[in-house]
Design an enzyme around this catalytic site. Sequence first.
Site, mmCIF file in Angstrom:
data_model
loop_
_atom_site.group_PDB
_atom_site.id
_atom_site.type_symbol
_atom_site.label_atom_id
_atom_site.label_comp_id
_atom_site.label_asym_id
_atom_site.label_seq_id
_atom_site.Cartn_x
_atom_site.Cartn_y
_atom_site.Cartn_z
ATOM 1 N N TYR A 1 47.628 13.491 99.343
ATOM 2 C CA TYR A 1 48.058 12.155 98.920
ATOM 3 C C TYR A 1 47.808 11.875 97.443
ATOM 4 O O TYR A 1 47.705 10.703 97.038
ATOM 5 C CB TYR A 1 47.406 11.107 99.814
ATOM 6 C CG TYR A 1 48.028 11.061 101.209
ATOM 7 C CD1 TYR A 1 49.400 10.804 101.377
ATOM 8 C CD2 TYR A 1 47.269 11.269 102.345
ATOM 9 C CE1 TYR A 1 49.989 10.767 102.640
ATOM 10 C CE2 TYR A 1 47.855 11.223 103.624
ATOM 11 C CZ TYR A 1 49.207 10.979 103.756
ATOM 12 O OH TYR A 1 49.788 10.936 104.999
ATOM 13 N N LYS B 1 49.862 12.116 112.836
ATOM 14 C CA LYS B 1 48.640 11.579 112.236
ATOM 15 C C LYS B 1 47.627 11.217 113.338
ATOM 16 O O LYS B 1 47.993 11.170 114.541
ATOM 17 C CB LYS B 1 49.016 10.354 111.395
ATOM 18 C CG LYS B 1 49.859 10.698 110.145
ATOM 19 C CD LYS B 1 50.268 9.413 109.426
ATOM 20 C CE LYS B 1 50.900 9.673 108.071
ATOM 21 N NZ LYS B 1 51.226 8.383 107.385
ATOM 22 N N HIS C 1 53.768 11.953 109.625
ATOM 23 C CA HIS C 1 54.058 12.236 108.212
ATOM 24 C C HIS C 1 55.158 13.278 108.116
ATOM 25 O O HIS C 1 55.187 14.214 108.920
ATOM 26 C CB HIS C 1 52.811 12.802 107.502
ATOM 27 C CG HIS C 1 53.144 13.402 106.162
ATOM 28 N ND1 HIS C 1 53.261 12.634 105.026
ATOM 29 C CD2 HIS C 1 53.471 14.674 105.794
ATOM 30 C CE1 HIS C 1 53.626 13.416 104.010
ATOM 31 N NE2 HIS C 1 53.754 14.656 104.448
ATOM 32 N N GLU D 1 52.854 20.790 100.316
ATOM 33 C CA GLU D 1 52.102 20.344 101.498
ATOM 34 C C GLU D 1 51.905 21.493 102.489
ATOM 35 O O GLU D 1 50.826 21.636 103.073
ATOM 36 C CB GLU D 1 52.819 19.153 102.147
ATOM 37 C CG GLU D 1 52.728 17.907 101.272
ATOM 38 C CD GLU D 1 53.683 16.783 101.687
ATOM 39 O OE1 GLU D 1 54.328 16.885 102.747
ATOM 40 O OE2 GLU D 1 53.761 15.783 100.931
ATOM 41 N N PHE E 1 46.352 0.873 98.715
ATOM 42 C CA PHE E 1 46.101 1.394 100.064
ATOM 43 C C PHE E 1 45.527 2.806 100.060
ATOM 44 O O PHE E 1 45.269 3.384 101.128
ATOM 45 C CB PHE E 1 47.393 1.345 100.899
ATOM 46 C CG PHE E 1 48.546 2.136 100.318
ATOM 47 C CD1 PHE E 1 48.684 3.493 100.576
ATOM 48 C CD2 PHE E 1 49.509 1.524 99.521
ATOM 49 C CE1 PHE E 1 49.744 4.230 100.055
ATOM 50 C CE2 PHE E 1 50.580 2.245 98.995
ATOM 51 C CZ PHE E 1 50.687 3.599 99.263
ATOM 52 N N ASN F 1 51.162 4.700 110.829
ATOM 53 C CA ASN F 1 52.563 4.882 111.210
ATOM 54 C C ASN F 1 52.864 6.221 111.872
ATOM 55 O O ASN F 1 53.949 6.758 111.765
ATOM 56 C CB ASN F 1 53.464 4.612 110.006
ATOM 57 C CG ASN F 1 53.127 5.512 108.839
ATOM 58 O OD1 ASN F 1 52.259 6.374 108.940
ATOM 59 N ND2 ASN F 1 53.834 5.341 107.740
HETATM 60 P P1 IDP Z 1 56.032 7.939 103.812
HETATM 61 O O1 IDP Z 1 54.930 8.383 104.755
HETATM 62 O O2 IDP Z 1 57.100 7.168 104.521
HETATM 63 O O3 IDP Z 1 56.561 9.053 102.951
HETATM 64 P P2 IDP Z 1 54.589 7.017 101.460
HETATM 65 O O4 IDP Z 1 55.091 5.968 100.544
HETATM 66 O O5 IDP Z 1 54.595 8.431 100.978
HETATM 67 O O6 IDP Z 1 55.372 6.857 102.835
HETATM 68 O O7 IDP Z 1 53.101 6.603 101.844
HETATM 69 C C1 IDP Z 1 52.221 7.511 102.473
HETATM 70 C C2 IDP Z 1 51.492 6.770 103.585
HETATM 71 O O8 IDP Z 1 50.663 5.752 103.025
HETATM 72 C C3 IDP Z 1 52.393 6.032 104.567
HETATM 73 O O9 IDP Z 1 52.918 6.852 105.577
HETATM 74 C C4 IDP Z 1 51.461 4.965 105.112
HETATM 75 O O10 IDP Z 1 50.560 5.527 106.083
HETATM 76 C C5 IDP Z 1 50.683 4.597 103.860
HETATM 77 N N1 IDP Z 1 51.329 3.498 103.119
HETATM 78 C C6 IDP Z 1 52.419 3.564 102.340
HETATM 79 N N2 IDP Z 1 52.747 2.395 101.788
HETATM 80 C C7 IDP Z 1 51.811 1.530 102.209
HETATM 81 C C8 IDP Z 1 51.586 0.146 101.974
HETATM 82 O O11 IDP Z 1 52.315 -0.543 101.257
HETATM 83 N N3 IDP Z 1 50.511 -0.401 102.600
HETATM 84 C C9 IDP Z 1 49.677 0.329 103.382
HETATM 85 N N4 IDP Z 1 49.863 1.640 103.641
HETATM 86 C C10 IDP Z 1 50.901 2.234 103.060
HETATM 87 MG MG MG Z 2 55.537 10.201 101.486
#
Ligand code: IDP
Ligand code: MG
Length: 155
Positions: A52, A12, A118, A129, A60, A115
């Site tokens: 997304y 990312k 992805h 994707e 978020f 984070n």
């Molecule tokens: P993942 O990337 O671990 O699969 P997902 O639940 O698919 O997690 O969420 C996609 C992205 O959205 C996450 O990687 C993170 O950047 C963001 N995200 C997910 N949950 C939260 C949250 O509770 N607060 C803020 N950002 C979030």
């Molecule tokens: Mg995900």
Amino acid sequence: MQEEQRTFIAVKPDGVKRGLVGEIIKRFENRGFKLIALKMIDVTPEMAEKHYAEHKGKPFYERLIRYIQSGPIVAMVWKGYDVIAGTRQIMGATGPLDAQVGTIRADFALVKEYNIVHGSDCVESAEREINIYFDEKEIFDEYENMAEIVIEDLG
Ligand code: IDP
Ligand code: MG
């Protein structure tokens, strides 16, 4: 039962800005997974929304759409046995405090929102994707890597 799969992985924008592209690729290569496509791109609004879509409406979501467009990403396709679960294991849980120490997110992410990396979460989302970011002709499915040679040799 192990299964050969493909998955979509992206470094990312925060991971690219922090110079973590090589570190991330190294961890997946070390495991024996096979890199079959790679490019640096700016994510368009259309790509971001498609990618997304499952999170639309969540608190978020708007920030996530801005984040993924906040600089270039390094988009990749990886292949291997159980590569979807394997790459997610190496990435760690979404938030750095939930992720196990030694995973990419525990080792490098500052907060859950930003984070670093992805990875697709199932076969259907992987194919969906991959199709958002790559043409099939950009994917180099055919060459053998060491892990495949070892698996073949050991039967
Ligand atoms: P993942 O990337 O671990 O699969 P997902 O639940 O698919 O997690 O969420 C996609 C992205 O959205 C996450 O990687 C993170 O950047 C963001 N995200 C997910 N949950 C939260 C949250 O509770 N607060 C803020 N950002 C979030
Ligand atoms: Mg995900």
